[in-house]
Write a protein that holds these residues in place. Structure first.
Motif, mmCIF file in Angstrom:
data_model
loop_
_atom_site.group_PDB
_atom_site.id
_atom_site.type_symbol
_atom_site.label_atom_id
_atom_site.label_comp_id
_atom_site.label_asym_id
_atom_site.label_seq_id
_atom_site.Cartn_x
_atom_site.Cartn_y
_atom_site.Cartn_z
ATOM 1 N N ASP A 133 -16.760 86.780 -60.109
ATOM 2 C CA ASP A 133 -15.364 86.196 -59.784
ATOM 3 C C ASP A 133 -14.616 86.548 -61.341
ATOM 4 O O ASP A 133 -15.052 86.135 -62.398
ATOM 5 C CB ASP A 133 -15.624 84.874 -59.473
ATOM 6 N N VAL A 134 -13.338 87.198 -61.034
ATOM 7 C CA VAL A 134 -12.499 87.421 -62.032
ATOM 8 C C VAL A 134 -11.385 86.764 -61.763
ATOM 9 O O VAL A 134 -10.403 86.623 -60.733
ATOM 10 C CB VAL A 134 -12.050 88.893 -62.046
ATOM 11 N N TYR A 135 -10.835 85.845 -62.644
ATOM 12 C CA TYR A 135 -9.587 84.822 -62.469
ATOM 13 C C TYR A 135 -8.468 85.480 -63.461
ATOM 14 O O TYR A 135 -8.766 85.552 -64.592
ATOM 15 C CB TYR A 135 -10.042 83.566 -62.891
ATOM 16 N N LEU A 136 -7.278 85.468 -62.969
ATOM 17 C CA LEU A 136 -6.074 85.724 -63.859
ATOM 18 C C LEU A 136 -5.237 84.559 -63.654
ATOM 19 O O LEU A 136 -5.003 83.919 -62.438
ATOM 20 C CB LEU A 136 -5.394 87.299 -63.348
ATOM 21 N N GLY A 137 -4.574 84.299 -64.862
ATOM 22 C CA GLY A 137 -3.729 83.159 -64.767
ATOM 23 C C GLY A 137 -2.294 83.617 -65.053
ATOM 24 O O GLY A 137 -2.385 84.448 -66.295
ATOM 25 N N GLY A 138 -1.031 83.389 -64.721
ATOM 26 C CA GLY A 138 0.005 84.035 -65.182
ATOM 27 C C GLY A 138 1.192 83.224 -64.339
ATOM 28 O O GLY A 138 1.301 81.988 -64.028
ATOM 29 N N TYR A 139 2.190 83.935 -64.207
ATOM 30 C CA TYR A 139 3.602 83.581 -63.597
ATOM 31 C C TYR A 139 3.823 84.428 -62.548
ATOM 32 O O TYR A 139 3.526 85.699 -62.448
ATOM 33 C CB TYR A 139 4.550 83.540 -64.776
ATOM 34 N N GLY A 140 4.919 83.968 -61.663
ATOM 35 C CA GLY A 140 5.640 84.735 -60.618
ATOM 36 C C GLY A 140 6.855 84.237 -60.612
ATOM 37 O O GLY A 140 7.375 83.470 -61.233
ATOM 38 N N PHE A 141 7.681 84.343 -59.438
ATOM 39 C CA PHE A 141 8.722 83.775 -59.077
ATOM 40 C C PHE A 141 8.774 83.241 -57.655
ATOM 41 O O PHE A 141 8.286 84.026 -56.542
ATOM 42 C CB PHE A 141 9.932 84.670 -59.239
ATOM 43 N N GLY A 142 9.373 82.037 -57.379
ATOM 44 C CA GLY A 142 9.189 81.597 -56.058
ATOM 45 C C GLY A 142 10.560 82.167 -55.177
ATOM 46 O O GLY A 142 11.264 82.847 -55.602
ATOM 47 N N THR A 143 10.813 81.603 -54.103
ATOM 48 C CA THR A 143 11.907 82.192 -53.202
ATOM 49 C C THR A 143 13.209 81.698 -53.786
ATOM 50 O O THR A 143 14.253 82.508 -53.418
ATOM 51 C CB THR A 143 11.648 81.734 -51.631
ATOM 52 N N ASP A 144 13.173 80.731 -54.545
ATOM 53 C CA ASP A 144 14.464 80.541 -55.196
ATOM 54 C C ASP A 144 14.582 81.095 -56.655
ATOM 55 O O ASP A 144 15.539 80.847 -57.333
ATOM 56 C CB ASP A 144 14.547 78.709 -55.507
ATOM 57 N N MET A 145 13.762 82.064 -56.871
ATOM 58 C CA MET A 145 13.715 82.842 -58.232
ATOM 59 C C MET A 145 13.552 82.295 -59.469
ATOM 60 O O MET A 145 13.716 82.339 -60.383
ATOM 61 C CB MET A 145 14.972 83.455 -58.282
ATOM 62 N N ARG A 146 12.975 80.805 -59.025
ATOM 63 C CA ARG A 146 12.379 80.156 -60.366
ATOM 64 C C ARG A 146 10.967 80.191 -60.702
ATOM 65 O O ARG A 146 10.220 80.453 -59.844
ATOM 66 C CB ARG A 146 12.435 78.502 -60.002
ATOM 67 N N PRO A 147 10.622 80.340 -62.089
ATOM 68 C CA PRO A 147 9.261 80.660 -62.340
ATOM 69 C C PRO A 147 8.009 79.754 -61.562
ATOM 70 O O PRO A 147 8.662 78.512 -61.652
ATOM 71 C CB PRO A 147 9.246 80.600 -63.689
ATOM 72 N N ILE A 148 6.971 80.146 -61.435
ATOM 73 C CA ILE A 148 5.964 79.510 -60.715
ATOM 74 C C ILE A 148 4.784 79.942 -61.503
ATOM 75 O O ILE A 148 4.597 80.892 -62.021
ATOM 76 C CB ILE A 148 5.789 79.550 -59.221
#
Length: 194
Positions: A133-148
């Motif tokens: 199992d390989v886990y990556l942690g980071g960020y993306g953007f929600g539908t409202d374009m706020r970081p998640i």
């Protein structure tokens, strides 16, 4: 024009020696017990020792249009995938895992080969490996374009609602995945049973 400054991004200790990775005067550097070694590139984001070799990941060029790099004992390898940044490195057995971002978004390199990328604006700041199992942690953007905050396990994405804008680091210990980052509560770390 560029701004010149020194920055330490990572530290590790091996056999009594202290290794610090970062940037000095727009150059990638590793300090070993305070002695600076300049690398070919712009910035080291993570430094680690594995089987006696010094590994570093980061980028060359501009932060926003850089090229992800891996250095082993000072020798640079440009990672495939186009412009981007390498943020973190982990080892499992003799395999080397690198988390970051490339033109396509979140990226995972295994032994220098791009094995996972997503085509959305996102990035991985951390990688941890537990068996297969390989886990990556980071960020993306929600539908409202706020970081998640996002966590990928073997390429499957999941939003971590307890985290606010991104995952900064991952660690596996005693069959638990520890996650740090920006949270909605006062404690910026959480734990998930594996």
């Amino acid at each position: 024009s560029s701004v010149e400054f020194d920055e330490a991004n990572s530290v590790c200790v091996d056999n009594g020696k202290v290794y610090v990775g970062g940037q000095a005067h727009d150059a990638a550097v590793i300090w070993v017990d305070g002695v600076q070694q300049t690398l070919s590139g712009s910035c080291v984001n993570e430094v680690a020792i594995h089987n006696g070799d010094v590994y570093a990941v980061g980028y060359e060029g501009d932060y926003f249009n850089g090229t992800p790099c891996l250095w082993i004992n000072g020798k640079k390898t440009v990672l495939p995938g186009g412009s981007g940044i390498a943020h973190d490195i982990a080892f499992y057995n003799n395999d080397v895992y690198i988390a970051g971002e490339c033109q396509k978004g979140t990226a995972l390199w295994k032994n220098g080969t791009l094995v996972f990328s997503v085509s959305e604006k996102s990035g991985a700041y951390a990688v941890a490996v537990n068996g297969e199992d390989v886990y990556l942690g980071g960020y993306g953007f929600g539908t409202d374009m706020r970081p998640i905050a996002l966590l990928w396990k073997n390429g499957v994405k999941r939003q971590i609602l307890e985290m606010r804008s991104g995952i900064d680091d991952l660690m596996i210990k005693d069959n638990k995945l520890y996650i740090s980052g920006s949270t909605k509560s006062m404690v910026p770390i959480m734990c998930i049973d594996l």
